[in-house]
Design a protein around this motif. Structure first.
Motif, short mmCIF file in Angstrom:
data_model
loop_
_atom_site.label_atom_id
_atom_site.label_comp_id
_atom_site.label_asym_id
_atom_site.label_seq_id
_atom_site.Cartn_x
_atom_site.Cartn_y
_atom_site.Cartn_z
N PRO A 4 0.84 -1.21 0.00
CA PRO A 4 0.00 0.00 0.00
C PRO A 4 0.88 1.26 0.00
O PRO A 4 1.95 1.29 0.62
N ASP A 52 5.90 3.60 3.29
CA ASP A 52 5.97 3.75 4.75
C ASP A 52 7.27 3.24 5.36
O ASP A 52 7.29 2.82 6.51
N LYS A 183 -2.61 3.43 1.83
CA LYS A 183 -2.69 3.21 3.27
C LYS A 183 -3.29 4.47 3.88
O LYS A 183 -2.80 5.57 3.61
#
Ligand code: ZN
Length: 187
Positions: A4, A52, A183
């Motif tokens: 994501p 991330d 996300k």
């Protein structure tokens, strides 16, 4: 595996990413996942903070697009760039219409140098020190910005940013539709 992608407003996109060493766990797998994630979203570049991970790594890949069949061919160029360092910039600059998988549906002209000398390590930890140009030079500068906690809209005029404020705010709040998985931002 498709990862994501985090969007504008996510705290990881604002961190200064850290260099990595050869003992970074499962690096080959991460790089493969980043290429898969990038191509799945029709991107030409993806930096680790966008999935991330605040580390100094990005991937770049160019594939020919066939307008008759609406499909992509095999990549003609691919780069895995670890711990990049910009040594110097060329004198010439030009404008180019940039977009970003973390800033969906926004495309804006950004002025950047057309050539630069960059040092980096590749996926086999081979050291490179090269003058780069063309689309790779453009994408590399966009991705290095991500490693330094910047996104391309930071480089626009304050007038342009004001005009985009509502759309950026929508992305921040997750009020967007993308064909790839994002996300949600932590609140
Ligand atoms: Zn980007």
């Amino acid at each position: 595996m498709i990862l994501p992608i985090v969007g504008y407003g996510h705290p990881t996109l604002r961190k200064t990413a850290s260099p990595i060493t050869q003992d970074y766990p499962d690096l080959k797998e991460l790089v493969a996942n980043m290429f898969e994630t990038m191509y799945n979203a029709d991107g030409v570049g993806l930096a680790a903070p966008q999935v991330d991970l605040p580390i100094r790594l990005f991937v770049v890949g160019f594939r020919p697009y066939d307008e008759k069949t609406n499909t992509y061919g095999d990549p003609t160029e691919e780069y895995t760039v670890i711990n990049p360092e910009i040594v110097s910039f060329g004198e010439q600059k030009d404008w180019f219409n940039e977009g970003c998988l973390s800033v969906p549906d926004i495309h804006e002209d950004v002025l950047r140098p057309t050539t630069l000398r960059m040092r980096w390590q590749d996926e086999n930890w081979q050291q490179h020190d090269e003058e780069i140009t063309g689309l790779f030079a453009r994408v590399a500068q966009h991705e290095i910005d991500h490693l330094d906690g910047k996104v391309f809209t930071d480089r626009l005029s304050s007038l342009r940013r004001t005009m985009l404020k509502r759309r950026l705010n929508d992305i921040q709040l997750g009020r967007i539709q993308t064909k790839y998985r994002m996300k949600p931002n932590k609140r």
